[in-house]
Design an enzyme around this catalytic site. Structure first.
Site, short mmCIF file in Angstrom:
data_model
loop_
_atom_site.label_atom_id
_atom_site.label_comp_id
_atom_site.label_asym_id
_atom_site.label_seq_id
_atom_site.Cartn_x
_atom_site.Cartn_y
_atom_site.Cartn_z
N HIS A 1 76.82 14.17 27.27
CA HIS A 1 77.72 13.10 27.76
C HIS A 1 77.32 11.75 27.17
CE1 HIS A 1 80.34 11.19 30.86
NE2 HIS A 1 79.49 10.19 30.71
N GLU A 2 76.05 11.41 27.27
CA GLU A 2 75.63 10.10 26.77
C GLU A 2 75.73 10.03 25.25
OE1 GLU A 2 75.50 8.02 29.06
OE2 GLU A 2 75.31 9.48 30.68
N GLY B 1 72.54 8.60 36.48
CA GLY B 1 72.00 9.76 35.78
C GLY B 1 71.45 9.39 34.43
N GLU C 1 74.39 5.09 28.22
CA GLU C 1 74.66 5.33 26.81
C GLU C 1 74.38 4.15 25.90
OE1 GLU C 1 78.75 3.94 28.51
OE2 GLU C 1 77.00 5.06 29.20
N ASN C 2 73.49 3.25 26.25
CA ASN C 2 73.20 2.09 25.41
C ASN C 2 73.10 2.50 23.94
OD1 ASN C 2 72.33 0.71 28.02
ND2 ASN C 2 70.77 2.29 27.79
#
Length: 900
Positions: free
Chosen positions: A304-305, A268, A271-272
């Site tokens: 979320h990220e 989806g 999160e880098n």
């Protein structure tokens, strides 16, 4: 050559890395057909580890050169074998290692590492993709400060991005057609958080001022021409940043935050650090192209990220066994954000429905595992509903046991102790325990035990003594996970769990009884959280004025299967009066499940198994939908999914008959449509839109209920259907401007064997063929159709010009949609659904093993069906297992399924 058995890794074997990396300096030069990657690693021996050689991971890399402290390394001092580069142990304690490798991102169909997409080059490094870019100790407990220079053609790839902050840029010396940009990330991170983008994209820019007054530049990069579809994602990002400051006191820490949307992405989003790579599905939205669910999905995934910046990035996992440390915690955080942003009750209902459809069957299947497994063969197979969704439930149980304030203190302590570290699940639980004073020793077993506990409840009321007695018993049966542990000689964690049980007692007049446990001087509220810590415990409540109906597991306080014998009248009483919105819905689901199981036993024939009381209860739901919360009413009218009913059949000790389950469910819908037609018509008419579309809570609920009514009306007799319902469906499709209503109408028509169906599908495709995400919806409604001949139609759709086996979104929409959301046809008695899935998995596994293994999970419950279906499923699984050089992702899933 046949596939080798995947190598199993064990948590007990964890050892600190022999070498640490302080800094990583990358130079990635992208050319037509290949990329050259130069890497400088500042290495030092880890004093906390056993001395040994330096072992670097590398996959699909062509080693061009290797130097140590500026001098080419003697080939006798290193060896490259398989996916490892090993340098002998005679290295100095501190050294600078430099490698140059060549990679081929244009040929990278796995979409792991650096790969080519339509608009440029992108990366995905979680879990083990960085090793496909350069040689590195690819494990999350090796944290380093990264700098990265990206070089590419200026005209074709004007945006050159990486983690952190930009520090320099310019034209390449000697070639004016190329340019470069350099980025530095001031925070140490594991390599799975590295990101790089070289692309031609449009950008939406904004600014956010943090609580402390810092200005942060916000950028969302999308494919050219899509800027008008990313405004909602930007608004969601700013809401998430503000919410995290207010709820958890967490502020963003870099000068800019970037989101890049790409159409080819296995997950989806990712999160880098400072540069999130997103699937376009969770960025692009416009009222005429995105549904209400899409808008809410964007809210949640963007949040979320972003939340990962602290729960995952600033504090990360020591090893991949600890994956739920960041994912379960961050899912809980995005759930709470969703509840505060939308309807808390509806959000919770949707979360539990997803848990029951996806995670409960996983707990009962061949890939069962706890949220922190003791072993794995392929880490990509453990990005599961258990790690994410059940992991979030475990965090929620801690929140329930500690209370909101103590939980916040635990979070604060966790960050104070572990900022900048790679840690374990035990570290998180220890912070919660130390900050709250609540002993969580027994609770830790949730991290090590697989399976869904059964909670059996027995009740008694003494009218003379005004005493109510509740006896709770917990049971957790062994799963396939324990069997695997035993076979490998691993210890099996035993012992009862600590289960928080939120309880209310609903009196005959509909009010909640004040709750006073025996021995307490006064009642304390009307909802109590009971701690079940023994195999069986009895709780006695005094001063209960009349025989109540138990409202157990309010807000679904624990991920368990409740066994409580309540009458239809008692469930209807809870549906009407329970002050806990979740349990009002839950009572309706339990009642509907009871009715449907009776229908399954009857083979779906007749309607004698449908009680009038259930029909009346559904009528009251419609009335309440107009008077109160239409979103909650829409959820209440949504009958238990066929997958949930299948698990209920198994719980009874019976064999799953997907045709009988489907028939019973359709029969009940048709009966409700006939008996409640007037009410359905009245609600549909009353909720006609009067204002322009907006994805806000009020409108979302009204659309949900109105479309639910229309879908029920579509179950009517042929005459009424053709005269009254089909014109409304076609008019709703023709109206345009609102994808929520359009796709609801198209999905309803896709289940009707009428000429209008084919015309609607053709017109929809013709209008939207240039919008990839909308065409995904077009594929999905056909993949989930209940009409006969769906398997054959699926094969035809796989030959459609718009279908691309290399695009994950397209595969998820058509193939995974069919295998996971169309049990009637996937589990067809003739085995045709299994054969289709086996064909796709066999073709897909070499080009994209992650996606192929996710589709293979559709076979998890194959042994719960009749002998004929089992024979077809086994044949399909064995055919997949026999594929030459089968990807280890798929080999693990298929191997476990066959052994179960």
């Amino acid at each position: 050559m046949r596939t080798e058995t995947p190598v199993t890794l064990y948590l007990k074997d964890y050892a600190p890395p022999a070498w640490l990396i302080d800094t990583v300096d990358l130079h990635v030069a992208i050319f037509e057909g290949h990329a050259d990657v130069k890497t400088r690693l500042a290495c030092r021996r880890n004093p906390a580890a056993v001395a040994g050689p330096m072992v670097l991971n590398g996959e699909a890399l062509e080693l061009v050169s290797l130097t140590l402290d500026g001098t080419p390394l003697d080939p006798a001092r290193y060896a490259q074998a398989g996916e490892r580069l090993t340098i002998d142990a005679s290295l100095p304690d501190e050294c600078m290692l430099e490698t140059v490798v060549r990679i081929h991102p244009d040929k990278n169909t796995q979409l792991s590492g650096l790969y080519r997409s339509k608009d440029g080059y992108f990366t995905q490094c979680e879990a083990e993709g960085f090793r496909r870019i350069t040689f590195f100790p690819d494990r999350p407990d090796v944290m380093a400060k990264f700098s990265c220079a990206v070089e590419a053609d200026r005209e074709r790839f004007p945006q050159l991005l990486s983690n952190g902050n930009p520090v320099a840029a310019g034209a390449c010396a000697g070639d004016a057609t190329r340019h470069w940009a350099r980025w530095e990330d001031p925070y140490a991170k594991p390599c799975y958080l590295f990101a790089l983008v070289a692309a031609r994209l449009d950008v939406l820019e904004d600014e956010y001022v943090t609580a402390s007054g810092r200005r942060v530049q916000l950028q969302i990069f999308v494919e050219p021409g899509k800027l008008d579809q990313c405004g909602h994602a930007m608004a969601a990002l700013k809401k998430a940043m503000r919410w995290d400051e207010q709820r958890f006191g967490l502020e963003y820490d870099l000068d800019r935050y970037m989101i890049v949307a790409v159409g080819d992405f296995n997950m989806g989003a990712m999160e880098n650090k400072g540069l999130n790579i997103f699937n376009t599905k969770y960025v692009l939205a416009r009222p005429d192209t995105a549904t209400d669910a899409d808008y809410q999905g964007i809210d949640r995934v963007v949040a979320h990220e972003y939340f990962h910046n602290w729960t995952g990035n600033r504090v990360t996992c020591r090893d991949w066994f600890q994956l739920s440390l960041k994912e379960g915690l961050t899912v809980f955080r995005d759930q709470e954000f969703g509840a505060d942003t939308h309807s808390r009750a509806v959000t919770r209902i949707q979360e539990v429905r997803a848990l029951r459809i996806g995670q409960f069957p996983e707990d009962a299947g061949p890939m069962a595992h706890p949220i922190r497994p003791a072993s794995y063969a392929e880490i990509n197979n453990f990005y599961t509903a258990t790690v994410y969704n059940k992991g979030a439930e475990v965090i929620r149980m801690m929140h329930t046991l500690l209370g909101r304030d103590a939980f916040r203190r635990g979070m604060d302590l966790y960050f104070r102790r572990h900022d900048g570290q790679a840690v374990t699940c035990e570290d998180f639980v220890a912070a919660m325990q130390d900050a709250s004073g609540v002993d969580l020793t027994q609770f830790r077993r949730w991290y090590a035990r697989a399976g869904t506990p059964r909670l059996h409840a027995e009740t008694a009321y003494d009218a003379v003594a005004r005493r109510y007695t509740l006896t709770l018993t917990q049971h957790l049966a062994p799963t396939a996970y324990e069997k695997r542990l035993a076979e490998s000689g691993q210890p099996v964690v035993e012992g009862v769990l600590h289960i928080p049980v939120a309880l209310g007692l609903v009196l005959p007049d509909g009010s909640d009884a004040p709750l006073r446990l025996a021995g307490e001087p006064n009642a304390v509220g009307t909802t109590r959280v009971l701690s079940l810590t023994e195999p069986t415990q009895t709780f006695i409540f005094e001063g209960v004025p009349a025989a109540p109906v138990a409202s157990l597991l309010r807000d679904f306080s624990a991920p368990v299967l409740l066994e409580l014998d309540q009458t239809d009248f008692e469930l209807a009483h809870l549906m009407a009066h329970d002050s806990d919105a979740f349990n009002r819905w839950e009572a309706g689901q339990r009642l509907a499940t009871r009715v449907l199981l009776a229908g399954v036993a009857a083979g779906g024939s007749g309607t004698d198994w449908i009680p009038d009381a259930f029909v009346a209860a559904c009528g009251r739901v419609l009335d309440d939908g107009l008077a109160g919360d239409p979103a909650l009413a829409a959820e209440a009218l949504n009958l238990p999914a066929e997958a949930v009913l299948a698990e209920a059949v198994v719980a009874q000790g019976d064999t799953i008959d997907p045709e009988a389950i489907h028939t019973a469910r359709v029969t009940l819908r048709r009966h409700l449509a006939a008996r409640l037609r007037d009410k359905l018509e009245a609600v549909w008419t009353t909720l006609a839109p009067t204002t322009a579309y907006a994805p806000d809570g009020s409108q979302v609920g009204q659309r949900a209920l109105r479309n639910a009514c229309l879908a029920y009306l579509a179950e009517s007799d042929a005459e009424y259907l053709q005269a009254s319902v089909v014109p409304r469906l076609t008019a709703q499709l023709a109206a345009g401007g609102n994808m929520t209503n359009q796709i609801a109408a198209l999905a309803t028509l896709a289940n009707l064997d009428l000429p209008e169906r084919e015309a609607a599908l053709a017109d929809f495709y013709s209008h939207w063929q240039t919008e990839a995400l909308v065409i995904d919806k077009w594929f999905s409604v056909q993949a989930t159709s209940r009409l006969p001949g769906t398997v054959g139609h699926m094969r035809a759709l796989m030959q459609h010009p718009a279908f691309d086996l290399k695009n994950p979104n397209r595969v998820y929409a058509l193939i995974r949609g069919f295998c996971g959301a169309n049990p009637r046809h996937f589990h067809a008695a003739d085995g045709s659904g299994y054969a289709l899935a086996a064909d796709v998995i066999s073709d897909l596994q070499a080009m994209n093993p992650q996606v192929a293994s996710r589709i293979a999970r559709s076979f998890d419950r194959w042994r719960q069906f009749d002998a004929g279906r089992q024979a077809h499923a086994r044949a399909a699984l064995e055919r997949i297992a026999a594929v030459e050089d089968l990807a280890k992702d798929v080999a693990e899933v298929v191997g476990n399924a066959l052994k179960a």
